[in-house]
Design a protein around this motif. Sequence first.
Motif, mmCIF file in Angstrom:
data_model
loop_
_atom_site.group_PDB
_atom_site.id
_atom_site.type_symbol
_atom_site.label_atom_id
_atom_site.label_comp_id
_atom_site.label_asym_id
_atom_site.label_seq_id
_atom_site.Cartn_x
_atom_site.Cartn_y
_atom_site.Cartn_z
ATOM 1 N N LEU A 168 0.493 -1.521 0.341
ATOM 2 C CA LEU A 168 0.078 -0.140 -0.062
ATOM 3 C C LEU A 168 0.958 0.688 0.105
ATOM 4 C CD1 LEU A 168 -3.070 -0.553 2.796
ATOM 5 C CD2 LEU A 168 -3.068 -0.798 0.054
ATOM 6 N N PRO A 169 1.176 1.807 -1.280
ATOM 7 C CA PRO A 169 1.561 3.411 -0.838
ATOM 8 C C PRO A 169 0.961 4.480 0.662
ATOM 9 C CG PRO A 169 0.108 3.311 -3.229
ATOM 10 C CD PRO A 169 -0.649 1.916 -2.119
ATOM 11 N N SER A 170 2.140 5.512 0.842
ATOM 12 C CA SER A 170 1.681 5.676 1.967
ATOM 13 C C SER A 170 0.787 6.885 2.297
ATOM 14 C CB SER A 170 3.136 6.690 2.420
ATOM 15 O OG SER A 170 3.823 7.569 1.538
ATOM 16 N N LEU A 171 -0.240 7.212 0.621
ATOM 17 C CA LEU A 171 -0.549 7.993 0.091
ATOM 18 C C LEU A 171 -1.998 7.134 0.942
ATOM 19 C CD1 LEU A 171 -2.353 10.459 -1.135
ATOM 20 C CD2 LEU A 171 -2.405 9.112 -2.796
ATOM 21 N N ILE A 172 -2.590 6.164 0.543
ATOM 22 C CA ILE A 172 -3.321 5.227 0.501
ATOM 23 C C ILE A 172 -3.895 5.144 2.616
ATOM 24 C CG2 ILE A 172 -4.578 3.117 0.247
ATOM 25 C CD1 ILE A 172 -3.874 3.958 -2.518
ATOM 26 N N VAL A 173 -2.218 4.124 3.252
ATOM 27 C CA VAL A 173 -2.733 4.385 4.369
ATOM 28 C C VAL A 173 -2.953 5.212 5.153
ATOM 29 C CG1 VAL A 173 -1.338 4.009 6.272
ATOM 30 C CG2 VAL A 173 -0.688 2.347 3.389
ATOM 31 N N GLY A 174 -2.351 6.550 4.833
ATOM 32 C CA GLY A 174 -2.411 8.504 5.043
ATOM 33 C C GLY A 174 -4.143 8.170 5.487
ATOM 34 N N LEU A 175 -4.722 8.291 4.183
ATOM 35 C CA LEU A 175 -5.581 8.479 3.977
ATOM 36 C C LEU A 175 -6.766 7.332 4.931
ATOM 37 C CD1 LEU A 175 -6.427 10.100 -0.066
ATOM 38 C CD2 LEU A 175 -7.078 11.302 2.559
ATOM 39 N N ILE A 287 2.174 12.973 2.774
ATOM 40 C CA ILE A 287 1.909 12.273 3.982
ATOM 41 C C ILE A 287 1.558 14.332 4.262
ATOM 42 C CG2 ILE A 287 2.044 11.688 6.587
ATOM 43 C CD1 ILE A 287 1.582 9.714 4.636
ATOM 44 N N GLU A 288 2.314 15.420 4.045
ATOM 45 C CA GLU A 288 2.394 16.038 4.491
ATOM 46 C C GLU A 288 1.264 17.100 4.166
ATOM 47 O OE1 GLU A 288 5.818 18.777 4.329
ATOM 48 O OE2 GLU A 288 7.053 17.210 5.541
ATOM 49 N N THR A 289 0.761 16.572 2.507
ATOM 50 C CA THR A 289 -0.427 17.489 2.306
ATOM 51 C C THR A 289 -1.307 16.696 3.118
ATOM 52 O OG1 THR A 289 0.951 17.448 0.463
ATOM 53 C CG2 THR A 289 -1.575 17.936 0.047
ATOM 54 N N ILE A 290 -2.380 15.290 3.318
ATOM 55 C CA ILE A 290 -3.072 14.985 3.617
ATOM 56 C C ILE A 290 -3.315 15.000 5.337
ATOM 57 C CG2 ILE A 290 -4.242 12.413 4.978
ATOM 58 C CD1 ILE A 290 -2.898 11.073 2.366
ATOM 59 N N PHE A 291 -2.272 15.887 6.253
ATOM 60 C CA PHE A 291 -2.749 15.824 7.437
ATOM 61 C C PHE A 291 -1.920 16.904 8.242
ATOM 62 C CE2 PHE A 291 -1.769 11.043 7.457
ATOM 63 C CZ PHE A 291 -2.950 10.936 8.059
ATOM 64 N N ASN A 292 -2.169 17.701 6.500
ATOM 65 C CA ASN A 292 -1.953 19.178 6.865
ATOM 66 C C ASN A 292 -0.754 20.303 7.890
ATOM 67 O OD1 ASN A 292 -3.973 20.942 5.800
ATOM 68 N ND2 ASN A 292 -4.462 21.915 7.343
ATOM 69 N N VAL A 293 0.370 18.891 7.426
ATOM 70 C CA VAL A 293 2.051 19.602 7.823
ATOM 71 C C VAL A 293 2.831 20.200 7.823
ATOM 72 C CG1 VAL A 293 4.183 18.524 8.953
ATOM 73 C CG2 VAL A 293 2.126 17.462 9.262
ATOM 74 N N PRO A 294 2.529 21.094 8.054
ATOM 75 C CA PRO A 294 3.351 22.789 7.591
ATOM 76 C C PRO A 294 4.527 22.085 7.375
ATOM 77 C CG PRO A 294 2.628 23.434 9.179
ATOM 78 C CD PRO A 294 2.420 21.956 9.939
ATOM 79 N N GLY A 295 5.153 21.170 6.897
ATOM 80 C CA GLY A 295 6.914 20.559 6.673
ATOM 81 C C GLY A 295 7.264 21.522 4.921
ATOM 82 N N MET A 296 8.820 20.735 5.077
ATOM 83 C CA MET A 296 8.984 21.115 3.165
ATOM 84 C C MET A 296 8.548 20.811 2.676
ATOM 85 S SD MET A 296 12.944 20.156 4.766
ATOM 86 C CE MET A 296 13.747 20.603 3.051
ATOM 87 N N ALA A 297 8.028 19.198 2.532
ATOM 88 C CA ALA A 297 7.867 18.271 1.535
ATOM 89 C C ALA A 297 6.476 18.876 0.727
ATOM 90 C CB ALA A 297 6.936 17.027 2.128
ATOM 91 N N ARG A 298 5.692 19.834 1.933
ATOM 92 C CA ARG A 298 4.536 20.233 1.468
ATOM 93 C C ARG A 298 4.568 21.816 0.405
ATOM 94 N NH1 ARG A 298 -0.628 22.174 5.102
ATOM 95 N NH2 ARG A 298 -1.994 22.798 2.724
ATOM 96 N N VAL B 50 -8.968 8.618 -3.422
ATOM 97 C CA VAL B 50 -7.541 8.655 -3.477
ATOM 98 C C VAL B 50 -7.070 8.328 -5.020
ATOM 99 C CG1 VAL B 50 -5.904 6.926 -3.211
ATOM 100 C CG2 VAL B 50 -7.615 7.842 -0.887
ATOM 101 N N ALA B 51 -7.908 7.401 -5.072
ATOM 102 C CA ALA B 51 -7.326 7.562 -7.407
ATOM 103 C C ALA B 51 -7.488 8.863 -8.082
ATOM 104 C CB ALA B 51 -8.191 6.591 -7.468
ATOM 105 N N GLU B 52 -8.425 9.781 -7.420
ATOM 106 C CA GLU B 52 -8.514 10.407 -8.415
ATOM 107 C C GLU B 52 -7.729 12.024 -8.296
ATOM 108 O OE1 GLU B 52 -12.681 11.730 -9.504
ATOM 109 O OE2 GLU B 52 -12.863 9.569 -9.397
ATOM 110 N N ALA B 53 -6.910 11.539 -6.587
ATOM 111 C CA ALA B 53 -7.048 12.635 -5.848
ATOM 112 C C ALA B 53 -5.239 13.075 -6.945
ATOM 113 C CB ALA B 53 -5.968 12.604 -4.811
ATOM 114 N N GLU B 54 -4.754 12.588 -6.811
ATOM 115 C CA GLU B 54 -3.421 13.021 -7.440
ATOM 116 C C GLU B 54 -3.210 13.488 -8.970
ATOM 117 O OE1 GLU B 54 0.357 10.393 -7.782
ATOM 118 O OE2 GLU B 54 -1.035 9.543 -7.655
ATOM 119 N N PRO B 55 -3.977 13.417 -9.698
ATOM 120 C CA PRO B 55 -4.196 13.801 -11.150
ATOM 121 C C PRO B 55 -5.128 15.655 -10.930
ATOM 122 C CG PRO B 55 -5.321 12.480 -11.269
ATOM 123 C CD PRO B 55 -4.668 12.543 -10.205
ATOM 124 N N THR B 56 -6.012 15.521 -9.631
ATOM 125 C CA THR B 56 -6.099 17.098 -10.307
ATOM 126 C C THR B 56 -5.298 17.618 -9.012
ATOM 127 O OG1 THR B 56 -8.146 15.818 -8.743
ATOM 128 C CG2 THR B 56 -8.489 18.533 -9.262
#
Lengths: 345, 629
Positions: A168-175, A287-298, B50-56
Motif C-alpha cells: 500500500l502506498p503511504s498516500l492510501i495508508v494516510g487517507l 503525508i504532509e499534504t493529507i495531514f496538513n503538516v506545515p513541512g518542507m515536502a508540502r 484517493v484514485a483521483e486525488a493525484e491528477p487534480t
Amino acid sequence: MLQYTIRRLLWMIPVLMTVGLVTFVVMHSAPGGPFDRDPSQRQISPAAQERLQAKFGLDKPMWRQFMRYMLIDRDVDSATGEASWVCGAICGNLGPTYTSRGARTVEDTLFAPEKSRPSKFFFSARLGLQGLGLAVLVGIPLGIIAALKQNSLIDYTALFISTLFTVLPSLIVGLLLLLFAVRVLNNWNAYVDVFGKFEVAPKSWSGIKPWILPTLAIGFGSMAFITRLTRSSVLEVIRQDYIRTARAKGLAGWTVITRHVLKNSLIPVVTVLGPALAGLLTGALFIETIFNVPGMARELVKAVGARDYSMIMGGGLFFAFLVAFANLSVDLVYGLLDPRIKVGK
Amino acid sequence: MNSPRWRQSFAYLLLLALLLPVLAACGGTATAPTTESAATTAPAPAEPTVAEAEPTEEAPATEATMDTEMTMEPEMTEEATEEATTEATEDTDGAGTGGDDSTAVSPVGNYLRVNFGAEPDNIDPQKASFVNEIGFIMLNYLPLMTFNTDLEPVPGAAESFELSEDGQTFTFNLRPDMTYSDGEPLTAENFEYAWKRLCDPNVAGDYTSIAFPVVGCEEYYTAFDSGEVTVTDEAELQTLRDGVGVEAVDENTLTIQLKEPAPYFLNVAALWVGAPVREDLVEAGGETWWFDPVNYIGNGPFQLTEWEHQSRVRWERNESYVLDAPTFEAIEGVMITEANVAFEAYRADELDIGGVSSEDLATVQEDEELSAQYEQSSGSCTFYIGMNNAAPPFDNREVRQAFAQAIDRESLAQDLEQGLALPTQSFIPPGIPGYDESIDLWTFDAAAAKEKLDAAGFDYNQEIKYTFSSTALGRARAEYIAAMLQNNLGVTITLDPVDPTVYTSLFKKAAAERPQMFFLGWCADYPDPQNWLSLVFQTGGISADRLNFSNEQFDQLTQQADLLPVDDPERAELYKQAQVLLVEEAPVAFVYNDTVNSLTKPWVTGINRTPLDYFPGIFDLDSIQIRTE
C-alpha cells in the motif's frame, strides 16, 4: 577513517550536481512556467513578464541559468549596468521563490523559524525521525519474533502486515488512517476515550496527538520493509554453524540471541536505513499534504504545481543532500558493526 | 516442514478478513454511511477519491480553467478548545447535526471556520492576482468602492464620488475620521500612496494593467522598457510617479484622473489593487512586509491577527470598520489543499463552510443531511468553443451559427462536467450586471443546425482541427465535443493535442494559422459589461484577437456604452444590444459557466453569495448569522 569521511563528503558535490542537473532538465521540460496564468483570465502584461524574467534571470540561456543556480554567475544589472558575482546553491543561496514574486527566498521559506514555532524543516525532520523511530522500534522486534517463531501464527501475522504495508502506498495508508480515526475512533470516544478527539486538521503542534496519525502513516511503509528484512536476516543467521556451536556449548537461549544472533543479523538492517530515509522523504510528500503538516515536502509539492523553479531545485537538492548524508552515516556505522569491513581501507 | 496445513488456511482467512474492508471500499462508493459506526464500512468512501486525488493536484497552472475555479471555493475550518470539540463529537454521533436544523448551534462560538485551501504566497495588494491571495486582501482592506450583492459598485471607504463633466476625473469624498484597525488615521494620502505604488515599476504588480486608464500609470509602469530610464534615475522616476493622475486634494478628498472617459473605472476602484496599504508599514517591513500580521494593518471588516504559515490564520472583527460590521467576531481559517481531506473536516464539524469537488458530489447528493446543506451558485467564468473567424470554414457566419446550435450544452454541463457547470448561450454569466437570460438563440437543435450548415454550402469532405492542451481534462473535453459535433452535424473533427505551454503561444501566430477550433473562457476582473464585452470582444480585444473577430457594429455599440455613466439605463441597453449581436454573430459558441459548490452548516445562515465572492458572502458579511444558542 577521517580521510574516508572527507573523501565521501567531497563525492557529494558531483552527486548533488547531477541531481541538480536532472531536476533542472526535467523541470524545464515540464509544460508551463512560473508566470503563466490561467488562459481564461487576465495575463500578466508582457512588459511585466519580461521584467520578471529578467529579475529572476530566466531570460538567460539554459546552461547559464543552471550554472547561475548551482554555482556562480556574473550578473550585469540591466538597470544600473553594474556587474557583480552571484553565488548560487553552492554558497547556500537557493534563490528567490517565484510564487512570492521574489519576496522570500527558498532558504527563508524552508529554514527560517516563525515567531511562535520552528521552521518548516523542523516539522518535516520531526515527522521523519518519528517515522523512522517507529519503523526501527517496531519493525526490528517484530522481525526478530517472526523469525524465531517461524511459521507460527505470529510469523504469518507479521508477514501479512508487512506485506500489506509494503504494497500500500503511504498516500492510501494516510487517507485510510485519517478516515479510520475521524469516522471510527472518534465515535468510540464515548466508550473508550484513549486519545480524545482526532481532528482532521489539527491546529496545535505542541502536543503528541496531532503527530500520531502522520507518524503512523509515514512509518508503516519503512516498518514493513524493516520487518521483512530483519526476519530473513535473523533466519539466515540462526542457521549458521557458529549459532549451533553457541547452543552446543550450553549458552542459554536468550544469550545466544542477544549476543550472537542479533549482532550479526542487524548489519543488513543498518544498511537499509539510508534508503529507508529516502522512502520516508517521498512518503512525506503525500503525508504532509493529507495531514496538513506545515513541512518542507508540502512546500515542494506546491512548488511543482506552480512551476516555482528555485523551490523545486532547492528542495530537491536539499532532499538529495539528506539522503547522501544518511548513506554516509550508515556506511560509517556499518564499519563499526561489522569487524570484517574496514572503512576507508 | 513443520508447517501444519491449518496455519496456512488461517493465514489466508486472515488475509481475506483484512482485505474485506478494502474490497468494500472499492465497491460501495456511492453511499455515504454517516450514521453507520461499523468499522468495516466507515472508511468506504475514501477509496475512490484517493484514485483521483493525484491528477487534480498535479494539474498544471495553465489549464486551471474549470478544475481550479471550482475547487478554489474557499472551504472552511476552525479551531476549538478541548471542551468545545468534545461537544461537537457528541453532536456528530448518531444522526449528526442535520434534519431539523432550525435549532442547530455552532459547537464553538460566534466565529466562522473556513478552509482557505492553498496558502497565498504574497498578499501584497499591489502585487497579488490569485484568488486565494485576493481573499486575504479583501477581508483585511476596504478600497474606495465596494460591491453590493448585485455586484454594482457602491461607496466603500469613499462616502460619495463625483464624475466630472468630461467623464475623465473621479473625485472621491472619503468618510471622515476613518482609522486603520490600530487606530492610526486613514486619509486620502494613504490611497494616493497605494495607487501610485500600484503603478510603480519596481513593485511590478501582476494586475497593474487594470489601472492603465489612469493618467500616467502605464508610462510609469513601463518606464524601464525603453531602456532609457533605469532604477538609479531617481529624479526621472519621481517625475513619472508624480505624473500618475491620483491626488489627495485634502485629507478627505482624492481625485483620480483618467486618460479617457471611463465610467466603468468605478469598478476598478473597488478591487484589491487599490487597497490602502500604509507607507510606514510597507517601508518598515521591506519586501515581505505582509508576511507578519503585525505589519498587515488594514481598514477592512476583519483584521488579520495570527498567521501560522501553511496551517492556520485568524481574523478578528475590526471594530473601526466604517461599513456595517459583521455580527460574528472572528474567522478561523486553515489551509487544507486536498479536497477529500477538507470534505472530511467539514463532515467532522471542524469547518462551518466547505467546498464540494466533483468526486464528492455524488456522496453529497445522496446524503439527506449533506444535500440539505449543499448549494450551487454561479461562478464568474464563461467558457466557449472558439473558432478562427479569419479562415474557412469559420469565416462564414452561417457555419459558425450551425456549430453553435449543434452543441447540446445541457449534456456538456451534466455529463462532461458532472453537474459542476451551468449551460449558457450568452457571454456574461448570471449574477453579473449585463446578464441577459432572454438569449436563447442557439438552443440545441441538431436538425436545424444541420440544415443551416447545408444551406451555408459547407464542404463535408474537409477536416476540422480541434486544438486542445493535452491534459487529462482537456482530452476528455475534446473527445466529448468532437463526438457531439460529428454526430449532430456529420462533420469530421480531428483532435490536435498540443503541449499546454504551446497552447497560449499558438494564438500569437498569423491570423490564418491560429487554431481552427479550441476551448477557452473568460473570468471577470470586475463585474461590469465593459469587462466582458468591450475588453474581450472589441476589435483587438483579448478573445477577439485570438479569434480574429471584428465587428464594426459591435465595436460602435460598446464604445458608445463605455462612455456612459454606470447607472445610465441607455448604457445597459447598448450593452444588451451588443451582447445579442455577439451571440448572433457567433464568433464562438458559448457553452457553460462555472459554478461554486458549497456546503454550509445549519447554524450558519445569511450567506449571500455572488459570482465574484473572494470569500463566502464577502459583499454582505453583516447579514451572516451564526447561531450560538
